[in-house]
Design a protein around this motif. Structure first.
Motif, PDB file in Angstrom:
ATOM      1  N   ARG A 185      40.272  90.818  90.213  1.00  0.00           N
ATOM      2  CA  ARG A 185      38.833  91.031  90.071  1.00  0.00           C
ATOM      3  C   ARG A 185      38.033  89.968  90.805  1.00  0.00           C
ATOM      4  N   PHE A 186      37.044  90.451  91.568  1.00  0.00           N
ATOM      5  CA  PHE A 186      36.190  89.536  92.336  1.00  0.00           C
ATOM      6  C   PHE A 186      34.761  89.991  92.127  1.00  0.00           C
ATOM      7  N   SER A 187      33.943  89.129  91.568  1.00  0.00           N
ATOM      8  CA  SER A 187      32.574  89.496  91.228  1.00  0.00           C
ATOM      9  C   SER A 187      31.581  88.820  92.164  1.00  0.00           C
ATOM     10  N   LEU A 188      30.574  89.573  92.536  1.00  0.00           N
ATOM     11  CA  LEU A 188      29.470  89.046  93.341  1.00  0.00           C
ATOM     12  C   LEU A 188      28.241  88.983  92.444  1.00  0.00           C
ATOM     13  N   ILE A 189      27.578  87.850  92.453  1.00  0.00           N
ATOM     14  CA  ILE A 189      26.427  87.648  91.575  1.00  0.00           C
ATOM     15  C   ILE A 189      25.200  87.332  92.410  1.00  0.00           C
ATOM     16  N   LEU A 190      24.150  88.088  92.149  1.00  0.00           N
ATOM     17  CA  LEU A 190      22.846  87.788  92.728  1.00  0.00           C
ATOM     18  C   LEU A 190      22.055  87.099  91.621  1.00  0.00           C
ATOM     19  N   GLU A 191      21.854  85.802  91.762  1.00  0.00           N
ATOM     20  CA  GLU A 191      21.256  85.015  90.672  1.00  0.00           C
ATOM     21  C   GLU A 191      19.840  85.484  90.344  1.00  0.00           C
ATOM     22  N   SER A 192      19.069  85.814  91.364  1.00  0.00           N
ATOM     23  CA  SER A 192      17.699  86.291  91.178  1.00  0.00           C
ATOM     24  C   SER A 192      17.411  87.247  92.324  1.00  0.00           C
ATOM     25  N   ALA A 193      17.619  88.534  92.042  1.00  0.00           N
ATOM     26  CA  ALA A 193      17.564  89.532  93.108  1.00  0.00           C
ATOM     27  C   ALA A 193      16.205  89.533  93.812  1.00  0.00           C
ATOM     28  N   SER A 194      16.284  89.714  95.122  1.00  0.00           N
ATOM     29  CA  SER A 194      15.056  89.831  95.923  1.00  0.00           C
ATOM     30  C   SER A 194      15.143  91.086  96.772  1.00  0.00           C
ATOM     31  N   THR A 195      13.989  91.557  97.238  1.00  0.00           N
ATOM     32  CA  THR A 195      13.961  92.821  97.978  1.00  0.00           C
ATOM     33  C   THR A 195      14.805  92.740  99.256  1.00  0.00           C
ATOM     34  N   ASN A 196      14.934  91.560  99.841  1.00  0.00           N
ATOM     35  CA  ASN A 196      15.738  91.474 101.068  1.00  0.00           C
ATOM     36  C   ASN A 196      17.248  91.513 100.795  1.00  0.00           C
ATOM     37  N   GLN A 197      17.605  91.664  99.540  1.00  0.00           N
ATOM     38  CA  GLN A 197      19.005  91.865  99.194  1.00  0.00           C
ATOM     39  C   GLN A 197      19.331  93.334  98.966  1.00  0.00           C
ATOM     40  N   THR A 198      18.360  94.189  99.211  1.00  0.00           N
ATOM     41  CA  THR A 198      18.621  95.624  99.214  1.00  0.00           C
ATOM     42  C   THR A 198      19.575  95.934 100.362  1.00  0.00           C
ATOM     43  N   SER A 199      20.725  96.504 100.027  1.00  0.00           N
ATOM     44  CA  SER A 199      21.758  96.695 101.045  1.00  0.00           C
ATOM     45  C   SER A 199      22.924  97.478 100.458  1.00  0.00           C
ATOM     46  N   MET A 200      23.881  97.791 101.338  1.00  0.00           N
ATOM     47  CA  MET A 200      25.171  98.315 100.904  1.00  0.00           C
ATOM     48  C   MET A 200      26.131  97.132 100.798  1.00  0.00           C
ATOM     49  N   TYR A 201      26.786  97.009  99.643  1.00  0.00           N
ATOM     50  CA  TYR A 201      27.732  95.916  99.427  1.00  0.00           C
ATOM     51  C   TYR A 201      29.146  96.486  99.374  1.00  0.00           C
ATOM     52  N   LEU A 202      30.002  95.926 100.198  1.00  0.00           N
ATOM     53  CA  LEU A 202      31.388  96.389 100.290  1.00  0.00           C
ATOM     54  C   LEU A 202      32.330  95.266  99.894  1.00  0.00           C
ATOM     55  N   CYS A 203      33.253  95.615  99.033  1.00  0.00           N
ATOM     56  CA  CYS A 203      34.316  94.695  98.651  1.00  0.00           C
ATOM     57  C   CYS A 203      35.574  95.079  99.423  1.00  0.00           C
ATOM     58  N   ALA A 204      36.401  94.092  99.732  1.00  0.00           N
ATOM     59  CA  ALA A 204      37.662  94.377 100.419  1.00  0.00           C
ATOM     60  C   ALA A 204      38.740  93.444  99.899  1.00  0.00           C
TER      61      ALA A 204
END
Lengths: 110, 114
Positions: free
Chosen positions: B73-92
């Motif tokens: 398991r690998f988690s990605l955390i956005l501490e305080s989301a901002s509009t410029n973090q709108t995106s597609m996130y891919l795990c590999a």
């Protein structure tokens, strides 16, 4: 740092035409991998090239690695509608990371 | 078959929220990665992990953190989301630490921050 440029960004072809995408690295690569991402999907590994001047074929797809190991190309002969998607190259270098190119989106008109 | 799964396909969050994106792989791979994909910019590496509790910054780590307490398991955390973090996130994931091994991607999470 290491950069991998990929061109073109977008290509629209008629079904049956050929297609080529190119990757160029600012540094010598240890290897290069190619991935395909279908619309709405995720990248899927196609092939890896390791040797200088290497050429590999998968049916209608031909992959080349340059003599200087700084560039690579993917050529599709007689495109089909099933070829649509984004093609990414990823170059390996001094680190354990792959540096991906920006991708080429291929559209095929029937 | 290697399977990489991500917790959500679509996610909508508000600016300032803390966001967790989860990724799980079932093939005992040592390495795991988080990328974001934006039109014209390709796949950009945010963070990667060589093994449990090990992490390394990628090319665009600002505004993100990661956690790898278990190998799968690998988690990605956005501490305080901002509009410029709108995106597609891919795990590999990848079997071990060498660029000569192929990467297996998850289906992606499309995050919208409003």
């Amino acid at each position: 740092g290491q950069q991998v440029m990929q061109i073109p960004q977008y290509q629209h072809v008629q079904e049956g035409e050929d297609f080529t995408t190119y990757c160029n690295s600012s540094t010598t690569l240890s290897n290069i991998q190619w991935y395909k991402q279908r619309p709405g999907g995720h990248p899927v590994f196609l092939i890896q090239l390791v040797k200088s001047g290497e050429v590999k074929k998968q049916k209608r797809l031909t992959f080349q690695f340059g003599e200087a190991k700084k560039n690579s190309s993917l050529h599709i002969t007689a495109t089909q509608t099933t070829d649509v998607g984004t093609y990414f190259c990823g170059g390996g270098g001094a680190t354990n990371k792959l540096i991906f190119g920006t991708g080429t989106l291929l559209a095929v008109q029937p | 078959d290697v399977k990489v799964t991500q917790s959500s396909r679509y996610l909508v969050k508000r600016t300032g929220e803390k966001v967790f994106l989860e990724c799980v792989q079932d093939m005992d791979h040592e390495n795991m990665f988080w990328y974001r994909q934006d039109p014209g910019l390709g796949l950009r590496l945010i963070y990667f992990s060589y093994d449990v509790k090990m992490k390394e910054k990628g090319d665009i780590p600002e505004g993100y953190s990661v956690s790898r307490e278990k190998k799968e398991r690998f988690s990605l955390i956005l501490e305080s989301a901002s509009t410029n973090q709108t995106s597609m996130y891919l795990c590999a994931s990848r079997i071990r630490a060498s660029p000569s091994y192929e990467q297996y991607f998850g289906p992606g999470t499309r995050l919208t921050v409003t």
